[in-house]
Design a protein around this motif. Structure first.
Motif, mmCIF file in Angstrom:
data_model
loop_
_atom_site.group_PDB
_atom_site.id
_atom_site.type_symbol
_atom_site.label_atom_id
_atom_site.label_comp_id
_atom_site.label_asym_id
_atom_site.label_seq_id
_atom_site.Cartn_x
_atom_site.Cartn_y
_atom_site.Cartn_z
ATOM 1 N N SER A 1 0.843 -1.201 0.000
ATOM 2 C CA SER A 1 0.000 0.000 0.000
ATOM 3 C C SER A 1 0.873 1.243 0.000
ATOM 4 C CB SER A 1 -0.903 0.012 1.241
ATOM 5 O OG SER A 1 -0.129 -0.017 2.421
ATOM 6 N N GLY A 2 0.352 2.300 -0.625
ATOM 7 C CA GLY A 2 1.082 3.561 -0.667
ATOM 8 C C GLY A 2 2.404 3.396 -1.389
ATOM 9 N N PRO A 3 3.352 4.273 -1.101
ATOM 10 C CA PRO A 3 4.661 4.121 -1.743
ATOM 11 C C PRO A 3 5.357 2.866 -1.223
ATOM 12 C CG PRO A 3 4.739 5.840 -0.061
ATOM 13 C CD PRO A 3 3.300 5.457 -0.210
ATOM 14 N N ASP A 4 6.090 2.212 -2.090
ATOM 15 C CA ASP A 4 6.826 1.011 -1.689
ATOM 16 C C ASP A 4 7.860 1.371 -0.631
ATOM 17 O OD1 ASP A 4 5.360 -0.234 -3.611
ATOM 18 O OD2 ASP A 4 6.966 -0.300 -5.105
ATOM 19 N N THR A 5 7.998 0.480 0.363
ATOM 20 C CA THR A 5 8.956 0.722 1.444
ATOM 21 C C THR A 5 9.853 -0.496 1.628
ATOM 22 O OG1 THR A 5 7.417 -0.109 3.133
ATOM 23 C CG2 THR A 5 7.383 2.270 2.663
#
Length: 379
Positions: A302-306
């Motif tokens: 979810s959201g930017p890849d981390t």
């Protein structure tokens, strides 16, 4: 003691034919003060039998709070007590039919004394060595370099090889291999783990030396003793014209650099991390995410890849605990993501696929096979 005539009379009462029996008859009797607790029996496979017959030793290892294991020179075995419905007799000097002379024409009585008996024995099964404690012990007093004049060295506990063999549930060969894996070094007769900052300082010295001397990363010469140790950990030694050189391992250097960047961050934006990571490694080396297997976990959910630090060496050695912890970190895992974190749990001839089948449930998610817990996991 029974006579031959008494034995022959017993054979007749039992309605047995003497010609069907061995000519040598063992007449068993118990020795004085024989108790079942006098001896313990252990079942050995052919390899261990040869090991003992060659004069080598077997060692039982384990602290008071650990399940004991048995170790040969190169293998660790689980010890498990097995019961048997048949009474096992300890009869030294007892000869089996193959050891008896074939030329006997008449029955012969052989008196044999029983030295001990029991109804259970130790059963051995190969198991993974328990090596997690090794790093914990050595990190009690990490090596930070030679002591400078006027400074006192850390007075923590130091361990020789004999000390470690007393504490670690592993064979000597397995222990030696793990010492190399964790980059331990022998300093003044004691095994030491390098302090991480000191290890990274050594890497900086090497890369700066390579840059200042315009050397190739595939042809690095020696400097100090600790630099040599670092090169042995992160490179491959070779000789050329009787001179010693090292070829640096790109994957190992990039992996160490990533660890330096990730160790103090809870999560890192993946794109930003990759940029900083590439800028941080020596010029000419290339970074790739596959270099970080079992070291870091990428989250594309979810959201930017981390990306975050997740080292397999920090996870439990217990299989069920390991899987439970992984499923608390992430509900569903792809096989590619979870394999680096469980493959070290595989037993002899066991595949990661078989391990996942036993401890996880598979399903399809957007056309990709994923694994989740077989039981509800507390979060």
């Amino acid at each position: 003691m029974r006579t031959l005539e008494e034995v022959q009379a017993t054979v007749q009462i039992a309605k047995l034919q003497e010609e069907d029996l061995q000519k040598t008859i063992h007449c068993l009797s118990f020795g004085e003060n024989v108790l079942s607790a006098d001896y313990c029996l252990m079942e050995l496979d052919e390899t261990l039998c040869q090991h003992v017959e060659a004069g080598e030793s077997l060692v039982i290892r384990g602290d008071a709070d650990e399940r004991a294991v048995l170790c040969s020179g190169d293998t660790t075995y689980n010890l498990k007590m097995a019961d048997t419905s048949n009474l096992l007799l300890f009869v030294p000097g007892c000869k089996i039919p193959d050891q008896l002379p074939e030329s006997q024409d008449s029955p012969h009585l052989l008196h044999t004394q029983i030295w001990g008996f029991c109804s259970s024995y130790w059963e051995l099964r190969k198991q993974r060595p328990q090596l997690r404690k090794l790093k914990q012990l050595l990190m009690e007093n990490p090596y930070k370099g030679s002591t400078l004049r006027g400074q006192e060295e850390n007075t923590g506990t130091l361990y020789t090889m004999l000390d470690l063999l007393e504490r670690i549930q592993a064979s000597e060969e397995e222990l030696q291999a793990q010492l190399q894996t964790i980059h331990a070094c022998l300093v003044d007769g004691y095994w030491r783990m390098l302090d991480f900052d000191y290890e990274m300082t050594l890497m900086g010295h090497v890369t700066q030396l390579v840059d200042s001397e315009s050397w190739s990363f595939n042809k690095v010469s020696l400097a100090t003793e600790m630099i040599e140790h670092w090169l042995n950990c992160y490179g491959k030694r070779y000789t050329e014209n009787e001179l010693v050189f090292y070829a640096l391992d790109e994957d190992k250097v990039c992996r160490a650099t990533a660890l330096l960047l990730l160790q103090n961050a809870v999560k890192f934006n993946l794109r930003e991390f990759q940029e900083v990571w590439q800028q941080s490694v020596p010029e000419g080396m290339g970074t790739r995410l596959d270099q970080l297997k079992s070291l870091a976990l990428v989250d594309r959910g979810s959201g930017p890849d981390t990306i975050c630090l997740l080292r397999v060496e920090d996870l439990s050695e217990d299989t069920l605990e390991r899987f439970n912890h992984l499923f608390t970190l992430r509900e569903k895992w792809t096989e590619a993501d979870i394999t680096p974190y469980v493959k070290d749990l595989c037993g002899e001839k066991q595949t990661t696929g078989a391990l996942l089948t036993k401890y996880a449930r598979s399903s399809m998610l957007n056309g990709v096979k994923v694994f989740n817990s077989r039981r509800p996991v507390a979060t």
